[in-house]
Design a protein around this motif. Structure first.
Motif, mmCIF file in Angstrom:
data_model
loop_
_atom_site.group_PDB
_atom_site.id
_atom_site.type_symbol
_atom_site.label_atom_id
_atom_site.label_comp_id
_atom_site.label_asym_id
_atom_site.label_seq_id
_atom_site.Cartn_x
_atom_site.Cartn_y
_atom_site.Cartn_z
ATOM 1 N N GLU A 15 0.992 -1.808 -0.018
ATOM 2 C CA GLU A 15 -0.132 0.185 -0.147
ATOM 3 C C GLU A 15 0.483 1.173 0.185
ATOM 4 O OE1 GLU A 15 -2.031 -3.013 1.665
ATOM 5 O OE2 GLU A 15 -0.419 -2.225 1.641
ATOM 6 N N ALA A 27 -3.740 5.741 -0.413
ATOM 7 C CA ALA A 27 -3.302 4.113 -0.149
ATOM 8 C C ALA A 27 -2.339 3.722 0.879
ATOM 9 C CB ALA A 27 -2.580 3.971 -1.375
ATOM 10 N N CYS A 31 -2.155 0.894 5.036
ATOM 11 C CA CYS A 31 -1.248 0.100 5.499
ATOM 12 C C CYS A 31 -2.061 -0.330 6.727
ATOM 13 C CB CYS A 31 -0.023 0.244 5.358
ATOM 14 S SG CYS A 31 1.192 0.310 6.561
#
Length: 64
Positions: A15, A27, A31
């Motif tokens: 990510e 993104a 995580c």
């Protein structure tokens, strides 16, 4: 490397590596590698290392 930190690409989660690309900056929020995962009943053996992204550093932790 982006402004996310100076960790090498191998230490980043998928990510966070994707967050370095244009259009995918958010993104990194997905995580899940926020801490080291230790093997149960073992003296410090890691199953998974925490993501090396600069966003996930603990307060007071410096670059190595």
């Amino acid at each position: 490397m982006t402004s996310r930190g100076t960790a090498d690409a191998g230490a980043l989660s998928v990510e966070c590596a994707l967050a370095g690309r244009a259009g995918y900056e958010d993104a990194c929020g997905a995580c899940r590698r926020l801490r080291d995962v230790l093997l149960p009943h073992s003296p410090g053996l890691l199953l998974e290392r925490r993501c090396g992204c600069g966003c996930h550093r603990r307060a007071g932790e410096s670059d190595r």
